[in-house]
Scaffold this active site. Structure first.
Site, PDB file in Angstrom:
ATOM      1  N   ASP A 200       0.865  -1.023   0.030  1.00 47.12           N
ATOM      2  CA  ASP A 200      -0.072   0.035  -0.085  1.00 47.12           C
ATOM      3  C   ASP A 200       0.912   1.176  -0.068  1.00 47.12           C
ATOM      4  O   ASP A 200       1.841   1.410   0.791  1.00 47.12           O
ATOM      5  CB  ASP A 200      -0.900  -0.078   1.098  1.00 47.12           C
ATOM      6  CG  ASP A 200      -2.072   0.946   0.696  1.00 47.12           C
ATOM      7  OD1 ASP A 200      -2.735   0.945  -0.030  1.00 47.12           O
ATOM      8  OD2 ASP A 200      -2.274   1.970   1.510  1.00 47.12           O
ATOM      9  N   THR A 201       0.464   2.193  -0.637  1.00 51.64           N
ATOM     10  CA  THR A 201       1.398   3.319  -1.159  1.00 51.64           C
ATOM     11  C   THR A 201       0.774   4.572  -1.000  1.00 51.64           C
ATOM     12  O   THR A 201      -0.703   4.503  -1.466  1.00 51.64           O
ATOM     13  CB  THR A 201       1.992   3.245  -2.506  1.00 51.64           C
ATOM     14  OG1 THR A 201       2.796   1.915  -2.564  1.00 51.64           O
ATOM     15  CG2 THR A 201       2.799   4.389  -2.634  1.00 51.64           C
TER      16      THR A 201
ATOM     17  N   PHE B 169       2.890   5.403 -13.493  1.00 48.49           N
ATOM     18  CA  PHE B 169       1.219   5.461 -13.271  1.00 48.49           C
ATOM     19  C   PHE B 169       1.121   6.370 -12.209  1.00 48.49           C
ATOM     20  O   PHE B 169       2.113   6.983 -11.457  1.00 48.49           O
ATOM     21  CB  PHE B 169       0.822   4.295 -12.894  1.00 48.49           C
ATOM     22  CG  PHE B 169       1.504   3.583 -11.639  1.00 48.49           C
ATOM     23  CD1 PHE B 169       2.685   2.757 -11.472  1.00 48.49           C
ATOM     24  CD2 PHE B 169       0.574   3.500 -10.453  1.00 48.49           C
ATOM     25  CE1 PHE B 169       3.281   2.345 -10.414  1.00 48.49           C
ATOM     26  CE2 PHE B 169       0.956   3.152  -9.161  1.00 48.49           C
ATOM     27  CZ  PHE B 169       2.380   2.556  -9.328  1.00 48.49           C
TER      28      PHE B 169
ATOM     29  N   TYR C  76       0.846   9.183  -9.579  1.00 53.43           N
ATOM     30  CA  TYR C  76       1.419  10.709  -9.292  1.00 53.43           C
ATOM     31  C   TYR C  76       2.644  10.815 -10.022  1.00 53.43           C
ATOM     32  O   TYR C  76       3.467  11.711  -9.957  1.00 53.43           O
ATOM     33  CB  TYR C  76       1.510  10.985  -8.114  1.00 53.43           C
ATOM     34  CG  TYR C  76       0.089  10.999  -7.240  1.00 53.43           C
ATOM     35  CD1 TYR C  76      -0.847  12.179  -7.381  1.00 53.43           C
ATOM     36  CD2 TYR C  76      -0.374  10.059  -6.746  1.00 53.43           C
ATOM     37  CE1 TYR C  76      -2.143  12.204  -6.775  1.00 53.43           C
ATOM     38  CE2 TYR C  76      -1.680   9.578  -6.007  1.00 53.43           C
ATOM     39  CZ  TYR C  76      -2.552  11.048  -6.117  1.00 53.43           C
ATOM     40  OH  TYR C  76      -3.806  11.258  -5.673  1.00 53.43           O
TER      41      TYR C  76
HETATM   42  P1  ITT Z   1      -3.660  -2.201  -5.359  1.00 58.65           P
HETATM   43  O1  ITT Z   1      -4.461  -1.680  -3.959  1.00 58.65           O
HETATM   44  O2  ITT Z   1      -4.567  -3.144  -6.033  1.00 58.65           O
HETATM   45  O3  ITT Z   1      -2.262  -2.599  -5.061  1.00 58.65           O
HETATM   46  P2  ITT Z   1      -3.806   0.548  -6.040  1.00 58.65           P
HETATM   47  O4  ITT Z   1      -3.497   1.312  -7.351  1.00 58.65           O
HETATM   48  O5  ITT Z   1      -5.183   0.947  -5.415  1.00 58.65           O
HETATM   49  O6  ITT Z   1      -3.766  -0.920  -6.340  1.00 58.65           O
HETATM   50  P3  ITT Z   1      -2.625   1.919  -3.707  1.00 58.65           P
HETATM   51  O7  ITT Z   1      -3.883   1.687  -2.970  1.00 58.65           O
HETATM   52  O8  ITT Z   1      -1.256   1.275  -2.852  1.00 58.65           O
HETATM   53  O9  ITT Z   1      -2.720   0.954  -5.092  1.00 58.65           O
HETATM   54  O10 ITT Z   1      -2.087   3.207  -4.391  1.00 58.65           O
HETATM   55  C1  ITT Z   1      -2.897   4.308  -4.242  1.00 58.65           C
HETATM   56  C2  ITT Z   1      -2.506   5.428  -5.276  1.00 58.65           C
HETATM   57  O11 ITT Z   1      -0.991   5.893  -5.116  1.00 58.65           O
HETATM   58  C3  ITT Z   1      -2.464   4.446  -6.581  1.00 58.65           C
HETATM   59  O12 ITT Z   1      -3.768   4.357  -7.328  1.00 58.65           O
HETATM   60  C4  ITT Z   1      -1.388   5.581  -7.358  1.00 58.65           C
HETATM   61  O13 ITT Z   1      -2.335   6.728  -7.879  1.00 58.65           O
HETATM   62  C5  ITT Z   1      -0.444   6.290  -6.157  1.00 58.65           C
HETATM   63  N1  ITT Z   1       0.586   5.424  -6.291  1.00 58.65           N
HETATM   64  C6  ITT Z   1       1.142   4.135  -5.869  1.00 58.65           C
HETATM   65  N2  ITT Z   1       2.286   3.909  -6.199  1.00 58.65           N
HETATM   66  C7  ITT Z   1       2.839   5.042  -6.880  1.00 58.65           C
HETATM   67  C8  ITT Z   1       3.856   5.123  -7.697  1.00 58.65           C
HETATM   68  O14 ITT Z   1       4.909   4.227  -7.489  1.00 58.65           O
HETATM   69  N3  ITT Z   1       4.024   6.056  -8.445  1.00 58.65           N
HETATM   70  C9  ITT Z   1       2.977   6.986  -8.517  1.00 58.65           C
HETATM   71  N4  ITT Z   1       1.605   6.808  -7.903  1.00 58.65           N
HETATM   72  C10 ITT Z   1       1.646   5.703  -7.494  1.00 58.65           C
END
Ligand code: ITT
Length: 192
Positions: A68-69, A148, A150
């Site tokens: 989670d990011t 992808f 941001y």
């Molecule tokens: P999963 O939960 O299925 O893994 P998700 O896209 O919903 O996929 P997150 O909840 O972790 O993933 O991510 C939240 C958002 O943060 C994601 O939709 C992107 O907009 C952004 N994000 C995550 N990782 C990133 C990266 O490496 N570079 C740029 N934006 C990122």
């Protein structure tokens, strides 16, 4: 060794596979036919990371990890943070999220931010966490078409390129995800 990566985000799968080579087979949720988004109802990045990994462990009983990011921007008091995916509403939309960030920054000079990734590994039911952070600044406009989320507005510290102007290999040199994943690799005694 096989391990499930509990994500619906194919960009994340590509980045992780690039970091791993062929030492371990990464199985994504789409590989096992799970199409639904795992509910992310926790109020923290850490909590959602655990929810996703636990969901897959409970359903399949196979060791797995989740990522989670969040993007934390100082001027916005840490927003979008745990709401990064759906910052501009549902369904999630990268362009709309970026637009909202730039609007809320309101041309401020204070543009410090960081990406934070928490990887949760559930292995035979035991839980382990790994954190990766990259500091940087938010640009004034979108630059680049790779990556992808941001990536087009995030300049990692000491860099003149956004993540979206980098190749996948370059992004993996600095990224939050790569930093967290390196710790997971160490834990699993895999080659770096
Ligand atoms: P999963 O939960 O299925 O893994 P998700 O896209 O919903 O996929 P997150 O909840 O972790 O993933 O991510 C939240 C958002 O943060 C994601 O939709 C992107 O907009 C952004 N994000 C995550 N990782 C990133 C990266 O490496 N570079 C740029 N934006 C990122």
């Amino acid at each position: 060794m096989n391990i499930i990566f509990a994500t619906q985000n194919e960009h994340k799968v590509k980045e992780i596979k690039n970091l791993l080579g062929n030492q371990v087979e990464i199985i994504s949720l789409s590989d096992i036919g799970l199409k639904e988004d795992i509910p992310e109802t926790a109020s923290t990045i850490e909590g959602n990371s655990l929810l996703k990994a636990q969901f897959v462990w409970d359903k399949y009983g196979i060791s797995c990890f989740a990522d989670d990011t969040g993007l934390e921007i100082d001027f916005l008091n840490g927003e979008p943070g745990v709401y990064s995916a759906r910052y501009a509403g549902i369904p999630k939309n990268d362009d709309a999220n970026i637009h909202k960030v730039l609007l809320n920054l309101n041309n401020s000079n204070e543009r410090k931010a960081r990406f934070k990734t928490i990887i949760t590994l559930v292995m035979r039911g035991d839980i382990y966490k790994f954190t990766g952070i990259v500091d940087g600044v938010i640009g004034n406009t979108k630059k680049g078409v790779n990556g992808f989320g941001y990536d087009p507005i995030f300049y990692p510290e000491n860099n003149l390129k956004t993540f979206a102007e980098m190749t996948l290999e370059e992004k993996n040199k600095y990224s939050h995800r790569a930093r967290a994943f390196k710790q997971l690799k160490d834990f699993l005694h895999l080659k770096q």
